[in-house]
Design a protein around this motif. Structure first.
Motif, PDB file in Angstrom:
ATOM      1  N   SER A  79       0.859  -1.194   0.000  1.00 16.53           N
ATOM      2  CA  SER A  79       0.000   0.000   0.000  1.00 16.53           C
ATOM      3  C   SER A  79       0.889   1.235   0.000  1.00 16.53           C
ATOM      4  O   SER A  79       2.089   1.150   0.280  1.00 16.53           O
ATOM      5  N   THR A  80       0.310   2.369  -0.296  1.00 20.42           N
ATOM      6  CA  THR A  80       1.068   3.608  -0.296  1.00 20.42           C
ATOM      7  C   THR A  80       1.183   4.169   1.119  1.00 20.42           C
ATOM      8  O   THR A  80       0.419   3.784   2.024  1.00 20.42           O
ATOM      9  N   ALA A  81       2.111   5.102   1.313  1.00 15.43           N
ATOM     10  CA  ALA A  81       2.271   5.718   2.633  1.00 15.43           C
ATOM     11  C   ALA A  81       1.012   6.467   3.038  1.00 15.43           C
ATOM     12  O   ALA A  81       0.613   6.455   4.215  1.00 15.43           O
ATOM     13  N   ALA A  82       0.371   7.116   2.091  1.00 11.50           N
ATOM     14  CA  ALA A  82      -0.863   7.861   2.385  1.00 11.50           C
ATOM     15  C   ALA A  82      -1.974   6.912   2.829  1.00 11.50           C
ATOM     16  O   ALA A  82      -2.726   7.214   3.774  1.00 11.50           O
ATOM     17  N   ALA A  83      -2.077   5.745   2.181  1.00  9.70           N
ATOM     18  CA  ALA A  83      -3.105   4.769   2.555  1.00  9.70           C
ATOM     19  C   ALA A  83      -2.849   4.219   3.951  1.00  9.70           C
ATOM     20  O   ALA A  83      -3.791   4.014   4.736  1.00  9.70           O
ATOM     21  N   ARG A  84      -1.563   3.986   4.274  1.00  8.81           N
ATOM     22  CA  ARG A  84      -1.239   3.476   5.619  1.00  8.81           C
ATOM     23  C   ARG A  84      -1.544   4.527   6.686  1.00  8.81           C
ATOM     24  O   ARG A  84      -2.040   4.198   7.775  1.00  8.81           O
ATOM     25  N   ALA A  85      -1.277   5.805   6.393  1.00  7.27           N
ATOM     26  CA  ALA A  85      -1.575   6.865   7.361  1.00  7.27           C
ATOM     27  C   ALA A  85      -3.083   6.978   7.574  1.00  7.27           C
ATOM     28  O   ALA A  85      -3.555   7.121   8.717  1.00  7.27           O
ATOM     29  N   GLU A  86      -3.852   6.881   6.488  1.00 10.67           N
ATOM     30  CA  GLU A  86      -5.314   6.957   6.612  1.00 10.67           C
ATOM     31  C   GLU A  86      -5.845   5.769   7.412  1.00 10.67           C
ATOM     32  O   GLU A  86      -6.735   5.923   8.261  1.00 10.67           O
ATOM     33  N   SER A  87      -5.267   4.581   7.179  1.00 10.51           N
ATOM     34  CA  SER A  87      -5.691   3.386   7.904  1.00 10.51           C
ATOM     35  C   SER A  87      -5.358   3.499   9.390  1.00 10.51           C
ATOM     36  O   SER A  87      -6.169   3.109  10.250  1.00 10.51           O
ATOM     37  N   ALA A  88      -4.185   4.063   9.705  1.00  9.59           N
ATOM     38  CA  ALA A  88      -3.796   4.215  11.111  1.00  9.59           C
ATOM     39  C   ALA A  88      -4.726   5.164  11.845  1.00  9.59           C
ATOM     40  O   ALA A  88      -5.110   4.916  12.996  1.00  9.59           O
ATOM     41  N   LEU A  89      -5.113   6.249  11.182  1.00 10.03           N
ATOM     42  CA  LEU A  89      -6.034   7.197  11.814  1.00 10.03           C
ATOM     43  C   LEU A  89      -7.417   6.580  12.019  1.00 10.03           C
ATOM     44  O   LEU A  89      -8.098   6.852  13.018  1.00 10.03           O
ATOM     45  N   ARG A  90      -7.827   5.719  11.105  1.00 12.84           N
ATOM     46  CA  ARG A  90      -9.154   5.101  11.196  1.00 12.84           C
ATOM     47  C   ARG A  90      -9.196   4.004  12.260  1.00 12.84           C
ATOM     48  O   ARG A  90     -10.165   3.903  13.019  1.00 12.84           O
ATOM     49  N   LEU A  91      -8.147   3.218  12.337  1.00 15.46           N
ATOM     50  CA  LEU A  91      -8.158   2.054  13.243  1.00 15.46           C
ATOM     51  C   LEU A  91      -7.674   2.379  14.642  1.00 15.46           C
ATOM     52  O   LEU A  91      -8.052   1.721  15.602  1.00 15.46           O
ATOM     53  N   ARG A  92      -6.780   3.370  14.769  1.00 13.47           N
ATOM     54  CA  ARG A  92      -6.226   3.803  16.044  1.00 13.47           C
ATOM     55  C   ARG A  92      -5.736   2.603  16.882  1.00 13.47           C
ATOM     56  O   ARG A  92      -4.961   1.809  16.416  1.00 13.47           O
ATOM     57  N   HIS A  93      -6.219   2.463  18.118  1.00 16.21           N
ATOM     58  CA  HIS A  93      -5.670   1.450  19.025  1.00 16.21           C
ATOM     59  C   HIS A  93      -5.977   0.012  18.586  1.00 16.21           C
ATOM     60  O   HIS A  93      -5.332  -0.927  19.074  1.00 16.21           O
ATOM     61  N   ARG A  94      -6.914  -0.158  17.687  1.00 15.04           N
ATOM     62  CA  ARG A  94      -7.214  -1.519  17.219  1.00 15.04           C
ATOM     63  C   ARG A  94      -6.034  -2.122  16.463  1.00 15.04           C
ATOM     64  O   ARG A  94      -5.962  -3.336  16.286  1.00 15.04           O
ATOM     65  N   LEU A  95      -5.093  -1.285  16.033  1.00 17.07           N
ATOM     66  CA  LEU A  95      -3.905  -1.797  15.343  1.00 17.07           C
ATOM     67  C   LEU A  95      -3.064  -2.706  16.236  1.00 17.07           C
ATOM     68  O   LEU A  95      -2.317  -3.554  15.750  1.00 17.07           O
ATOM     69  N   PHE A  96      -3.177  -2.504  17.551  1.00 19.22           N
ATOM     70  CA  PHE A  96      -2.363  -3.303  18.468  1.00 19.22           C
ATOM     71  C   PHE A  96      -2.965  -4.685  18.738  1.00 19.22           C
ATOM     72  O   PHE A  96      -2.306  -5.543  19.328  1.00 19.22           O
ATOM     73  N   ALA A  97      -4.206  -4.891  18.347  1.00 13.90           N
ATOM     74  CA  ALA A  97      -4.886  -6.155  18.654  1.00 13.90           C
ATOM     75  C   ALA A  97      -4.125  -7.381  18.128  1.00 13.90           C
ATOM     76  O   ALA A  97      -3.909  -8.349  18.876  1.00 13.90           O
ATOM     77  N   PRO A  98      -3.695  -7.381  16.850  1.00 16.29           N
ATOM     78  CA  PRO A  98      -2.980  -8.589  16.370  1.00 16.29           C
ATOM     79  C   PRO A  98      -1.706  -8.869  17.164  1.00 16.29           C
ATOM     80  O   PRO A  98      -1.350 -10.036  17.392  1.00 16.29           O
ATOM     81  N   VAL A  99      -1.014  -7.799  17.594  1.00 20.02           N
ATOM     82  CA  VAL A  99       0.232  -7.983  18.346  1.00 20.02           C
ATOM     83  C   VAL A  99      -0.059  -8.579  19.720  1.00 20.02           C
ATOM     84  O   VAL A  99       0.669  -9.454  20.203  1.00 20.02           O
ATOM     85  N   LEU A 100      -1.139  -8.116  20.358  1.00 22.46           N
ATOM     86  CA  LEU A 100      -1.470  -8.605  21.699  1.00 22.46           C
ATOM     87  C   LEU A 100      -2.017 -10.032  21.666  1.00 22.46           C
ATOM     88  O   LEU A 100      -1.914 -10.758  22.656  1.00 22.46           O
TER      89      LEU A 100
END
Length: 325
Positions: A79-100
């Protein structure tokens, strides 16, 4: 029955995908060299258990020669850097779920799967429950990431290739050094360490033996670059014959905290290139030893804490820390 062989096949399948992506990435100026390196590593995971030991050794030497010639790094991303930034803003703390999910599922699997029987036979061999649970937890973490992030179907393999290209040959170090530790143990280095320790160190009390084992694990890990390589040597040389057999230390507690003591050495050595040098390179730090310098105080404090915990909890009798008690 689920064994470590199943986990190896999963690793081999992932590395096979990395090999294909690497071969198709024309942005990598050395793509065929990188492709050969990852393909050889995939072959060891897929068929290493069935190959003659000499042939596996030849494959490892071929990997060393390929890495010595220099691996390349592609620029293809999922994905592009812009798409990853948009995804991070949308998902916020849910990004940590797979790691935990990975550590929680590993612990739960280690407890729940132990002793589980299917048709009168154990589902997982007792000696491999933790490793298999970690493999299953990693798959669960991947599925969680797919549900949370909803990337493209090829994203896991493409991003795995990107990360492995960034780390390079150092990604193989844990596996190679663990094998080296087994070779050292089979060659009798542990017995030599035991002889040197009992001859020249004052090991007349459990506390002295525990200290020698903990410090020895840290120092030998600094030399070898990996606690997995130091563990069989120091445990065979000091941990088992002195701390466990001579003074009656609990083997589970001694070996578990001994491994943690080894990881204290990992924090303090450039030999652990995949932990200490690669991050400095990825972060483009001017001082390539900056990571090690920042970790040394924490490593020393943790080493002292590990030795104290081993001395307190490894023995079944109260305060057996003085000679003759």
């Amino acid at each position: 029955m689920i064994t470590l062989e199943s986990v190896y096949l999963l690793m081999g399948a992932m590395l096979s995908g990395v090999t294909v992506v690497s071969a198709r990435d024309t942005s990598n100026p050395r793509r065929w060299r990188s492709t050969l390196f990852w393909a050889l590593w995939a072959l060891l995971f897929l068929a290493g258990s069935h190959l003659p030991h000499a042939l596996s050794g030849v494959i490892m030497l071929a990997m060393v020669a390929t890495a010595s010639a220099g691996l390349g790094q592609g620029t293809r991303e999922s994905s592009t850097a812009a798409a990853r930034a948009e995804s991070a803003l949308r998902l916020r703390h849910r990004l940590f779920a797979p790691v935990l999910v990975v550590p929680v599922a590993t612990y739960a699997g280690s407890v729940l799967l132990k002793g589980l029987m299917v048709n009168g036979a154990p589902l997982i061999p007792a000696a491999q429950v933790t490793q298999v649970a970690l493999g299953l937890a990693t798959v669960l973490g991947l599925l969680t990431a797919l549900l949370v992030i909803r990337p493209t179907a090829s994203a896991p393999v493409v991003e795995a290739r990107r990360l492995l290209d960034s780390v390079g040959w150092a990604a193989v170090l844990p596996q190679a050094l663990a094998a080296l530790g087994a070779v050292f143990a089979a060659a009798g280095v542990g017995q030599a360490v035991s002889t040197l320790a009992t001859t020249y160190l004052p090991l007349g009390s459990p506390l002295a033996a525990v200290t020698a084992y903990g410090v020895g694990m840290a120092l030998f890990t600094m030399v070898m670059g990996n606690a997995f390589a130091a563990f069989p040597v120091m445990t065979a040389g000091i941990g088992l014959p002195l701390v466990v057999q001579q003074y009656g230390g609990d083997v589970v507690i001694v070996t578990a905290i001994g491994m943690l003591s080894g990881f204290c050495g990992t924090l303090m050595t450039p030999m652990a290139a995949n932990y200490n040098i690669v991050p400095a390179a990825l972060l483009e730090l001017e001082d390539r030893h900056a990571v090690i310098k920042a970790q040394i105080p924490t490593a020393l404090i943790l080493l002292v804490a590990n030795i104290a915990l081993m001395a307190l909890f490894a023995f079944r009798v109260p305060v057996p820390l003085m000679p003759g008690r």
